[in-house]
Design a protein around this motif. Structure first.
Motif, PDB file in Angstrom:
ATOM      1  N   GLN A  26       0.829  -1.208   0.000  1.00 30.93           N
ATOM      2  CA  GLN A  26       0.000   0.000   0.000  1.00 30.93           C
ATOM      3  C   GLN A  26       0.863   1.257   0.000  1.00 30.93           C
ATOM      4  O   GLN A  26       1.975   1.267   0.506  1.00 30.93           O
ATOM      5  CB  GLN A  26      -0.919   0.005   1.225  1.00 30.93           C
ATOM      6  CG  GLN A  26      -1.951  -1.095   1.204  1.00 30.93           C
ATOM      7  CD  GLN A  26      -2.889  -1.012   2.392  1.00 30.93           C
ATOM      8  OE1 GLN A  26      -3.055   0.037   3.011  1.00 30.93           O
ATOM      9  NE2 GLN A  26      -3.497  -2.137   2.723  1.00 30.93           N
ATOM     10  N   ARG A  27       0.311   2.307  -0.571  1.00 35.23           N
ATOM     11  CA  ARG A  27       0.972   3.616  -0.613  1.00 35.23           C
ATOM     12  C   ARG A  27       0.437   4.459   0.550  1.00 35.23           C
ATOM     13  O   ARG A  27      -0.770   4.613   0.721  1.00 35.23           O
ATOM     14  CB  ARG A  27       0.685   4.295  -1.945  1.00 35.23           C
ATOM     15  CG  ARG A  27       1.416   5.594  -2.148  1.00 35.23           C
ATOM     16  CD  ARG A  27       1.250   6.041  -3.611  1.00 35.23           C
ATOM     17  NE  ARG A  27       1.915   7.295  -3.850  1.00 35.23           N
ATOM     18  CZ  ARG A  27       3.205   7.446  -4.058  1.00 35.23           C
ATOM     19  NH1 ARG A  27       3.990   6.372  -4.069  1.00 35.23           N
ATOM     20  NH2 ARG A  27       3.728   8.626  -4.274  1.00 35.23           N
ATOM     21  N   LYS A  50      -6.132  11.520  -0.068  1.00 36.85           N
ATOM     22  CA  LYS A  50      -6.463  10.094  -0.043  1.00 36.85           C
ATOM     23  C   LYS A  50      -6.403   9.491  -1.445  1.00 36.85           C
ATOM     24  O   LYS A  50      -5.976   8.353  -1.625  1.00 36.85           O
ATOM     25  CB  LYS A  50      -7.858   9.883   0.572  1.00 36.85           C
ATOM     26  CG  LYS A  50      -8.355   8.462   0.551  1.00 36.85           C
ATOM     27  CD  LYS A  50      -7.524   7.545   1.433  1.00 36.85           C
ATOM     28  CE  LYS A  50      -8.155   6.166   1.472  1.00 36.85           C
ATOM     29  NZ  LYS A  50      -7.798   5.402   2.644  1.00 36.85           N
ATOM     30  N   GLY A  53      -3.138   7.728  -2.644  1.00 34.66           N
ATOM     31  CA  GLY A  53      -2.619   6.481  -2.088  1.00 34.66           C
ATOM     32  C   GLY A  53      -3.707   5.634  -1.469  1.00 34.66           C
ATOM     33  O   GLY A  53      -4.890   5.800  -1.760  1.00 34.66           O
ATOM     34  N   ASP A  54      -3.268   4.733  -0.604  1.00 30.69           N
ATOM     35  CA  ASP A  54      -4.175   3.767   0.008  1.00 30.69           C
ATOM     36  C   ASP A  54      -4.509   4.074   1.457  1.00 30.69           C
ATOM     37  O   ASP A  54      -5.601   3.759   1.930  1.00 30.69           O
ATOM     38  CB  ASP A  54      -3.541   2.366  -0.053  1.00 30.69           C
ATOM     39  CG  ASP A  54      -3.212   1.966  -1.476  1.00 30.69           C
ATOM     40  OD1 ASP A  54      -4.148   1.902  -2.290  1.00 30.69           O
ATOM     41  OD2 ASP A  54      -2.017   1.755  -1.770  1.00 30.69           O
ATOM     42  N   ASP A  93      -7.803   7.609   7.435  1.00 30.08           N
ATOM     43  CA  ASP A  93      -7.602   6.307   8.066  1.00 30.08           C
ATOM     44  C   ASP A  93      -7.094   6.417   9.494  1.00 30.08           C
ATOM     45  O   ASP A  93      -7.499   5.654  10.356  1.00 30.08           O
ATOM     46  CB  ASP A  93      -6.631   5.466   7.225  1.00 30.08           C
ATOM     47  CG  ASP A  93      -7.215   5.146   5.867  1.00 30.08           C
ATOM     48  OD1 ASP A  93      -8.242   4.448   5.831  1.00 30.08           O
ATOM     49  OD2 ASP A  93      -6.659   5.621   4.861  1.00 30.08           O
TER      50      ASP A  93
END
Length: 113
Positions: A26-27, A50, A53-54, A93
């Motif tokens: 994941q980034r 967001k 990336g992840d 996140d």
């Protein structure tokens, strides 16, 4: 780092989450700010971050740092409330609060992409 809110975590927990995410390919994206008066510009900024990336980590300036940046009478909301509001956004996140004058030390510790 102070732990607040459902998805707000300290530096060590973030380092663990980042390591796991990177192992999964994941980034990791990083954004920061005071978020004292949350407005549509903040929401657009975080949604755009967001999209890069992840996993989006948002660092929020502590009350002391927000006061130094914005002046007396600020922040209007305490750091725990600002963290809770930002963590409620779908694009975010993880949220963490930092007390250093700049975000440089946190970036060196977390090493996002």
């Amino acid at each position: 780092m102070t732990q607040t809110g459902a998805r707000s975590v300290g530096r060590l927990r973030l380092q663990e989450a980042i390591a796991t995410a990177k192992n999964e390919g994941q980034r990791i994206v990083f954004a920061n700010g005071c978020f004292d008066v949350l407005h549509v510009g903040h929401v657009r900024y975080l949604e755009a971050a967001k999209a890069l990336g992840d996993l989006l980590i948002v660092a929020i300036n502590s009350d002391d740092q927000a006061r130094r940046l914005k002046g007396e009478g600020r922040p209007l909301m305490p750091q725990d409330q600002r963290a809770e509001i930002v963590s409620a956004l779908d694009a975010v996140d993880f949220v963490t609060i930092f007390d250093e004058p700049t975000v440089a030390e946190l970036l060196l510790a977390l090493k996002p992409d």
